[in-house]
Design a protein around this motif. Structure first.
Motif, PDB file in Angstrom:
ATOM      1  N   GLN A 330      10.613  33.714  48.200  1.00  0.00           N
ATOM      2  CA  GLN A 330      11.282  32.525  47.669  1.00  0.00           C
ATOM      3  C   GLN A 330      10.234  31.408  47.558  1.00  0.00           C
ATOM      4  N   PHE A 331      10.374  30.621  46.510  1.00  0.00           N
ATOM      5  CA  PHE A 331       9.327  29.666  46.192  1.00  0.00           C
ATOM      6  C   PHE A 331       9.924  28.341  45.785  1.00  0.00           C
ATOM      7  N   LEU A 332       9.348  27.267  46.331  1.00  0.00           N
ATOM      8  CA  LEU A 332       9.803  25.926  45.968  1.00  0.00           C
ATOM      9  C   LEU A 332       8.609  25.075  45.560  1.00  0.00           C
ATOM     10  N   VAL A 333       8.752  24.384  44.430  1.00  0.00           N
ATOM     11  CA  VAL A 333       7.823  23.308  44.070  1.00  0.00           C
ATOM     12  C   VAL A 333       8.688  22.083  43.834  1.00  0.00           C
ATOM     13  N   CYS A 334       8.473  20.995  44.575  1.00  0.00           N
ATOM     14  CA  CYS A 334       9.221  19.770  44.300  1.00  0.00           C
ATOM     15  C   CYS A 334       8.410  18.561  44.723  1.00  0.00           C
TER      16      CYS A 334
END
Lengths: 349, 349
Positions: A330-334
């Motif tokens: 799972q990957f998050l960019v914010c």
């Protein structure tokens, strides 16, 4: 003989570090700092010189018992207490105390969260031992108060009474909720306000007496539950009775009511690691103020905080002020400015 | 009897789509469009109505033979030709032609890249069949010329001689290298310039005669190699002799020298999928011009192209004009304006 005991509260389900932290595998079990040890392992390590492994008690959600056993194999299985449901800190602490009482009625106890970080562990141990000495023969509750280094609005505060030196154990005047920035600045200037680290020290008789006085219903449930402790009925009994406890924090149940609350002002580089901003502040930075855990290469990036411990490799280009987090595919960019929305991001489908 | 054969060139090691595409598993084997079929599978599918599976020949690097067998189980193992080393397109095509000659001396052949995309496959099949009819009884080389829809500087061009109608097969005046933007605009306005799709049609006698004339050294090596074809000596012989071929493209070896080069202007929605910009152009977009393959959620994002087929979940917030690519635990975030640096990013350590 060493009467020291540690209760590590490890029931949190923190969602602010998603996907690094998930309800299946929350923050306290993650190597957030990239140092090879999870936060709960580092918490355990920090107390190792203070008390032996069989005096360490972990209270956690039943779902996390296997993770605790895997990460802390030194701790006897009987010392891992499984909450069938989360009931906040007062029932959690009461369960551990009533259980310790069956074997160690003279216990002198530290209660600590499992997911905070301490930089100076030597000083931490000195402070904890001083608090334990204080409570060993005294009816007193000592809360560790962290000397603030900035006007932080993310923590609760302890208003200490006037003191001769900032190293003295003194009576607590009052506990304060998380302040606004103006109030936090006034606290910092005043000098008698300390961050509440949620670390409590007391002897077993003290906390049981305080709970009996201020939380009689909870204590009655514990008295009933305790008949099964260390027997093969324990799980069934706890599963049945523990969920009947009222959800109540130890702060509300005891701290704000007891007359015998002290604080020990301390300075050992403490953080609750409550959000990405605090993690960014604690990790080492490159010249562009990027902080990264994992195999991460950055080009033209600045002010980013990256945690990608599972990924084989992460390459980032042209990002300024972002959180980049990866776990288990799972990957998050914010943007860092949007970190309070991470819970929303994590639950959207 | 169906004399049609297809040679699919599948030796590319494209690094421009890293980490989606890697030297271990290059672009032609990836489901770039998120449609459930890789580019080579879609290439095979596109020719299925034109020729039977045992008339399809794949030339690829020895390292990719297992991937081809897995992705195209319909094709006989004997039809998968393993290059021990990359020697550009002329030796690749020659190997396939000399091998086809052993079994099918009357073959009429299409040569195609394995990693291009065609939108209108019905029209594609009509065009290919028209070209095959033309070469079935004629000493001619037909290149498929794509009618340009924009002044593209990323493709080579075919300068066609004047034609009555744009559907005619006409003589090629000249091949042109990738132009600058001014020249590309002039080509578009002129109307006699077509994109070179790298799709060639010829009968076996024609291409062998042309190669014997213009590339005699290569042809001599092929004559020697061919004695082992379809025997258990083939691999050893090819491993020994193929690497001795000069590295030379079919364009340089034959196209620019032959007198019998024709082009068939066509319009079937073709792209060489050579970069992220072309992929972005071909995928469907949301209202903010984002295009994504995979389980991707976007908040306040615009003009992004995302390919994350392996990741369980990707959440993106606050990105404008970025490439986000994931494969096999490797992850890239970079500005679309920097995509020509992806090879550099992929090789840095």
């Amino acid at each position: 003989m060493n009467n020291n005991h540690v209760i590590i509260m490890a029931g949190g389900v923190g969602s602010r570090f998603w996907p690094l932290s998930t309800p299946d595998y929350p923050k306290q079990f993650i190597d957030v700092m990239g140092m090879g040890r999870s936060l709960i392992q580092m918490t355990y390590d920090r107390f190792a010189p203070v008390c032996p492994a069989d005096h360490v008690w972990i209270v956690t959600n039943a779902a996390y018992v296997d993770i605790v056993r895997e990460q802390l194999p030194e701790i006897p299985v009987d010392n891992i207490l499984a909450e069938p449901a989360a009931r906040n800190t007062a029932p959690c602490i009461a369960y551990a105390c009533w259980k310790i009482q069956k074997k160690y009625p003279d216990a002198n106890i530290v209660v600590t969260p499992s997911d905070a970080l301490v930089i100076n562990t030597i000083e931490f141990q000195r402070v904890i031992e001083e608090a334990l000495r204080f409570t060993s023969d005294r009816h007193a509750i000592v809360t560790i108060g962290i000397k603030p280094s900035r006007p932080e609005t993310g923590y609760g505060y302890i208003h200490a009474t006037n003191q001769q030196a900032m190293e003295d154990i003194v009576k607590v005047a009052e506990f304060k909720e998380k302040p606004d920035i103006q109030t936090a600045k006034a606290y910092l200037e005043d000098g008698n306000y300390l961050w509440n680290a949620g670390i409590f020290v007391w002897n077993l008789q003290t906390i049981m007496a305080e709970l009996r006085m201020h939380a009689p219903a909870l204590s009655a449930i514990m008295d009933e539950m305790s008949q099964s402790f260390f027997t093969n009925q324990e799980k069934a009994t706890v599963d049945q009775l523990f969920p009947t406890c009222e959800k109540i924090s130890i702060d509300y149940a005891v701290m704000e009511k007891s007359k015998e609350i002290y604080t020990l002002p301390a300075e050992f580089g403490w953080s609750d690691l409550g959000n990405w901003a605090s993690l960014h502040g604690l990790l080492s930075h490159d010249s562009q103020e990027n902080a990264a855990v994992g195999n991460v290469q950055m080009y033209e990036c600045a002010n980013c905080v990256v945690h990608a411990a599972d990924a084989t490799r992460v390459v980032l280009q042209g990002l300024d002020g972002y959180i980049i987090s990866e776990k288990n595919g799972q990957f998050l960019v914010c943007k860092r400015s949007e970190e309070q929305r991470i819970k929303e991001f994590s639950s959207a489908k």
